[in-house]
Scaffold this motif. Structure first.
Motif, PDB file in Angstrom:
ATOM      1  N   PRO A   2       0.805  -1.232   0.000  1.00  0.00           N
ATOM      2  CA  PRO A   2       0.000   0.000   0.000  1.00  0.00           C
ATOM      3  C   PRO A   2       0.834   1.277   0.000  1.00  0.00           C
ATOM      4  CG  PRO A   2      -0.978  -1.614   1.469  1.00  0.00           C
ATOM      5  CD  PRO A   2       0.346  -2.177   1.040  1.00  0.00           C
ATOM      6  N   SER A   3       1.975   1.259   0.690  1.00  0.00           N
ATOM      7  CA  SER A   3       2.820   2.457   0.710  1.00  0.00           C
ATOM      8  C   SER A   3       3.425   2.713  -0.672  1.00  0.00           C
ATOM      9  CB  SER A   3       3.922   2.322   1.756  1.00  0.00           C
ATOM     10  OG  SER A   3       4.769   1.219   1.462  1.00  0.00           O
ATOM     11  N   LEU A   4       3.698   1.641  -1.421  1.00  0.00           N
ATOM     12  CA  LEU A   4       4.198   1.796  -2.789  1.00  0.00           C
ATOM     13  C   LEU A   4       3.119   2.385  -3.690  1.00  0.00           C
ATOM     14  CD1 LEU A   4       6.293  -1.435  -3.478  1.00  0.00           C
ATOM     15  CD2 LEU A   4       7.123   0.917  -3.550  1.00  0.00           C
ATOM     16  N   PHE A   5       1.881   1.918  -3.528  1.00  0.00           N
ATOM     17  CA  PHE A   5       0.793   2.446  -4.349  1.00  0.00           C
ATOM     18  C   PHE A   5       0.636   3.955  -4.125  1.00  0.00           C
ATOM     19  CE2 PHE A   5      -1.380  -1.937  -3.549  1.00  0.00           C
ATOM     20  CZ  PHE A   5      -0.426  -2.550  -4.341  1.00  0.00           C
ATOM     21  N   GLU A   6       0.754   4.382  -2.864  1.00  0.00           N
ATOM     22  CA  GLU A   6       0.633   5.803  -2.537  1.00  0.00           C
ATOM     23  C   GLU A   6       1.785   6.603  -3.142  1.00  0.00           C
ATOM     24  OE1 GLU A   6       0.110   8.736   1.387  1.00  0.00           O
ATOM     25  OE2 GLU A   6       0.399   6.569   1.646  1.00  0.00           O
ATOM     26  N   LEU A   7       2.992   6.038  -3.064  1.00  0.00           N
ATOM     27  CA  LEU A   7       4.159   6.710  -3.641  1.00  0.00           C
ATOM     28  C   LEU A   7       3.989   6.885  -5.148  1.00  0.00           C
ATOM     29  CD1 LEU A   7       7.059   7.801  -3.467  1.00  0.00           C
ATOM     30  CD2 LEU A   7       7.874   5.438  -3.650  1.00  0.00           C
ATOM     31  N   GLN A   8       3.449   5.880  -5.816  1.00  0.00           N
ATOM     32  CA  GLN A   8       3.228   5.979  -7.259  1.00  0.00           C
ATOM     33  C   GLN A   8       2.271   7.123  -7.596  1.00  0.00           C
ATOM     34  OE1 GLN A   8       1.875   1.968  -7.903  1.00  0.00           O
ATOM     35  NE2 GLN A   8       3.896   1.131  -7.441  1.00  0.00           N
ATOM     36  N   GLU A   9       1.228   7.297  -6.792  1.00  0.00           N
ATOM     37  CA  GLU A   9       0.302   8.416  -7.004  1.00  0.00           C
ATOM     38  C   GLU A   9       1.035   9.754  -6.926  1.00  0.00           C
ATOM     39  OE1 GLU A   9      -3.017   8.431  -4.419  1.00  0.00           O
ATOM     40  OE2 GLU A   9      -3.708   6.424  -4.960  1.00  0.00           O
ATOM     41  N   HIS A  10       1.839   9.911  -5.870  1.00  0.00           N
ATOM     42  CA  HIS A  10       2.577  11.171  -5.686  1.00  0.00           C
ATOM     43  C   HIS A  10       3.549  11.410  -6.843  1.00  0.00           C
ATOM     44  CE1 HIS A  10       0.730  11.701  -1.885  1.00  0.00           C
ATOM     45  NE2 HIS A  10       1.465  10.830  -1.200  1.00  0.00           N
ATOM     46  N   MET A  11       4.192  10.348  -7.330  1.00  0.00           N
ATOM     47  CA  MET A  11       5.158  10.506  -8.422  1.00  0.00           C
ATOM     48  C   MET A  11       4.470  10.882  -9.725  1.00  0.00           C
ATOM     49  SD  MET A  11       8.258   7.818  -7.961  1.00  0.00           S
ATOM     50  CE  MET A  11       9.604   8.291  -6.859  1.00  0.00           C
ATOM     51  N   ILE A  12       3.300  10.306  -9.982  1.00  0.00           N
ATOM     52  CA  ILE A  12       2.548  10.699 -11.173  1.00  0.00           C
ATOM     53  C   ILE A  12       2.201  12.182 -11.110  1.00  0.00           C
ATOM     54  CG2 ILE A  12       0.328  10.446 -12.366  1.00  0.00           C
ATOM     55  CD1 ILE A  12       0.449   7.452 -11.672  1.00  0.00           C
ATOM     56  N   ASP A  13       1.717  12.614  -9.951  1.00  0.00           N
ATOM     57  CA  ASP A  13       1.343  14.025  -9.783  1.00  0.00           C
ATOM     58  C   ASP A  13       2.548  14.937  -9.980  1.00  0.00           C
ATOM     59  OD1 ASP A  13      -1.181  13.095  -9.233  1.00  0.00           O
ATOM     60  OD2 ASP A  13      -1.059  13.419  -7.066  1.00  0.00           O
ATOM     61  N   ARG A  14       3.690  14.546  -9.420  1.00  0.00           N
ATOM     62  CA  ARG A  14       4.893  15.376  -9.544  1.00  0.00           C
ATOM     63  C   ARG A  14       5.372  15.419 -10.989  1.00  0.00           C
ATOM     64  NH1 ARG A  14       6.585  19.736  -8.670  1.00  0.00           N
ATOM     65  NH2 ARG A  14       8.829  20.097  -8.811  1.00  0.00           N
ATOM     66  N   ALA A  15       5.330  14.283 -11.664  1.00  0.00           N
ATOM     67  CA  ALA A  15       5.768  14.238 -13.057  1.00  0.00           C
ATOM     68  C   ALA A  15       4.907  15.129 -13.933  1.00  0.00           C
ATOM     69  CB  ALA A  15       5.722  12.793 -13.569  1.00  0.00           C
ATOM     70  N   LEU A  16       3.608  15.101 -13.711  1.00  0.00           N
ATOM     71  CA  LEU A  16       2.707  15.948 -14.503  1.00  0.00           C
ATOM     72  C   LEU A  16       3.016  17.427 -14.297  1.00  0.00           C
ATOM     73  CD1 LEU A  16      -0.640  14.005 -13.981  1.00  0.00           C
ATOM     74  CD2 LEU A  16       0.695  14.167 -16.100  1.00  0.00           C
ATOM     75  N   ALA A  17       3.447  17.776 -13.081  1.00  0.00           N
ATOM     76  CA  ALA A  17       3.781  19.168 -12.776  1.00  0.00           C
ATOM     77  C   ALA A  17       5.061  19.617 -13.481  1.00  0.00           C
ATOM     78  CB  ALA A  17       3.918  19.356 -11.272  1.00  0.00           C
ATOM     79  N   LEU A  18       5.894  18.666 -13.896  1.00  0.00           N
ATOM     80  CA  LEU A  18       7.166  18.996 -14.548  1.00  0.00           C
ATOM     81  C   LEU A  18       7.065  19.016 -16.066  1.00  0.00           C
ATOM     82  CD1 LEU A  18       9.574  16.799 -12.353  1.00  0.00           C
ATOM     83  CD2 LEU A  18       9.286  19.282 -12.248  1.00  0.00           C
TER      84      LEU A  18
END
Length: 428
Positions: free
Chosen positions: A333-349
């Motif tokens: 579950p912690s990996l799934f949450e990290l993936q969400e945050h990384m997608i959001d950060r990537a979109l911001a870049l």
């Protein structure tokens, strides 16, 4: 680990002792082989080191079969260390074809070395002798099943028949796949490999990678055929500013660099990024190598980003059979949450209109299709570009509404491929 000297009466104890220690590290300490392999095998000569690694890896691959062979002779499970000794003995006799007398003596001797397990020596002797009389049964058993904690959710996602097909593929292991820097046909010819439909080169049989033609010249790098797909989907163009967001071990970075794009390779691990730099240098490719946390990175904006997010790696079990035994799913579950945050950060870049290729080497829907559905719900104007996934060699049936999914049982007649999920997000 202190290496004991093999008894002159029992040959071959050293590699078996280390193989047993490796199994204990995975099944008892819950550590991946990659974390312990170098340290535990360092005490051995080269040939013994290779044998110990092979014994541990293949015993893990066929763990379920070993346990099925042992089951009728064990009313209760012995201590884990003893169980691992039994498993190795079964694997050696049934799969590796080693003489039963030497195998039985070796594992009785190894169990006697452990003060807390020595009293099981009689059980090890008796059980392995009984198994030695039923070696032919080994080939009648089904393909090794994954542990229940992983098998159950996969059956829920794919069904029993598909999971069984995956398990057959995982039991066969994986051939060596190469990505060519330029001339695919020349690499295939030099390495006696076969060009796969997607453009990777597959080399069959046991080979020493560094001795293959073209290694020193940097003509290619090792990369599973499925792992090579995300960069092909990204289709970087000359002059584009591209970010490889979780770059190590670097295969995708080199694919992007070979297109002539301006690539930035970002990863949090300094040690692994050192390896990326070495491989770039060997292959005569260039990239800006940055060590840092992807969630805090402030570069860009980028025309395109490739995010091979940290994941459960459940799609790589045919290469890493230790994974189902070192993990139990509790940290997922912690990996799934990290993936969400990384997608959001990537979109911001990304630049406006830019594209993000998101991928994971996972079989779990939670790390693929579900992440896409959640991202679309979080970001207005975000779309999935399914057309970009229709690259050469990809079967259209592999592409669903959320993206492209590969499985170990795909290309079964060619040796399979790793399990991956790949999609393309577009910023509008």
């Amino acid at each position: 680990m202190t290496m004991k000297t093999s008894s002159p009466k029992v040959a071959g104890l050293d590699p078996r002792r280390v193989a047993l220690a490796l199994l204990d590290a995975v099944t008892i300490e819950k550590r991946l082989l990659s974390e312990v392999l170098t340290k535990k095998t360092a005490v051995l000569a080269f040939d013994d080191r290779a044998r110990a690694q092979r014994l541990a890896t293949e015993c893990l691959r066929f763990m379920d079969r070993c346990d099925r062979m042992l089951g009728p002779y064990l009313s209760t499970l012995p201590a884990p260390h003893v169980m691992n000794a039994l498993r190795l003995g079964v694997y050696e006799m049934c799969a590796a074809g080693e003489a039963s007398h030497g195998v039985v003596n070796a594992y009785v001797s190894l169990v006697k070395e452990n003060a807390t397990a020595a009293h099981f020596k009689g059980l090890v002797n008796a059980v392995l002798r009984k198994v030695s009389g039923e070696v032919a049964k080994w080939e009648t058993l089904p393909a090794p099943m994954m542990p229940k904690w992983l098998r159950k959710p996969l059956i829920a996602d794919f069904g029993k028949a598909t999971v069984a097909a995956m398990e057959v593929a995982q039991a066969k292991g994986a051939p060596l796949d190469l990505s060519a820097k330029a001339n695919v046909a020349a690499v295939a010819s030099a390495t006696h490999g076969t060009v796969l439909p997607t453009g990777s080169v597959r080399v069959e049989g046991a080979v020493q990678v560094t001795k293959l033609a073209g290694f020193d010249a940097g003509d290619w790098w090792v990369q599973d055929a499925a792992a090579a797909l995300p960069a092909r989907v990204l289709a970087a163009q000359v002059g584009e500013h591209v970010l490889d967001m979780c770059a190590a071990p670097g295969g995708k970075t080199m694919q992007i660099a070979a297109t002539g794009a301006d690539v930035t390779a970002l990863d949090i691990s300094e040690i692994r990024m050192r390896r990326v730099s070495e491989n770039l240098a060997r292959c005569g490719l260039s990239a800006q190598v940055v060590v840092g946390d992807a969630l805090e990175y402030e570069g860009g904006p980028f025309d395109a980003i490739l995010l091979d997010a940290p994941c459960t790696a459940t799609g790589t079990i045919r290469r890493h059979p230790d994974l189902p035994y070192a993990k139990d799913g509790s940290d997922f579950p912690s990996l799934f949450e990290l993936q969400e945050h990384m997608i959001d950060r990537a979109l911001a870049l990304l630049k406006p209109g830019g594209r993000l290729v998101y991928c994971t080497c996972s079989l779990l829907i939670d790390e693929g299709e579900e992440q896409v559905r959640d991202a679309l719900a979080r970001h207005a104007g975000l779309t999935v570009d399914l057309e970009a996934l229709q690259i050469e060699g990809v079967d259209p049936e592999w592409i669903g509404p959320e993206g492209l999914r590969t499985r170990p049982d795909f290309w079964a007649d060619r040796g399979g491929m790793d399990g991956f999920f790949i999609t393309v997000f577009r910023h509008t």
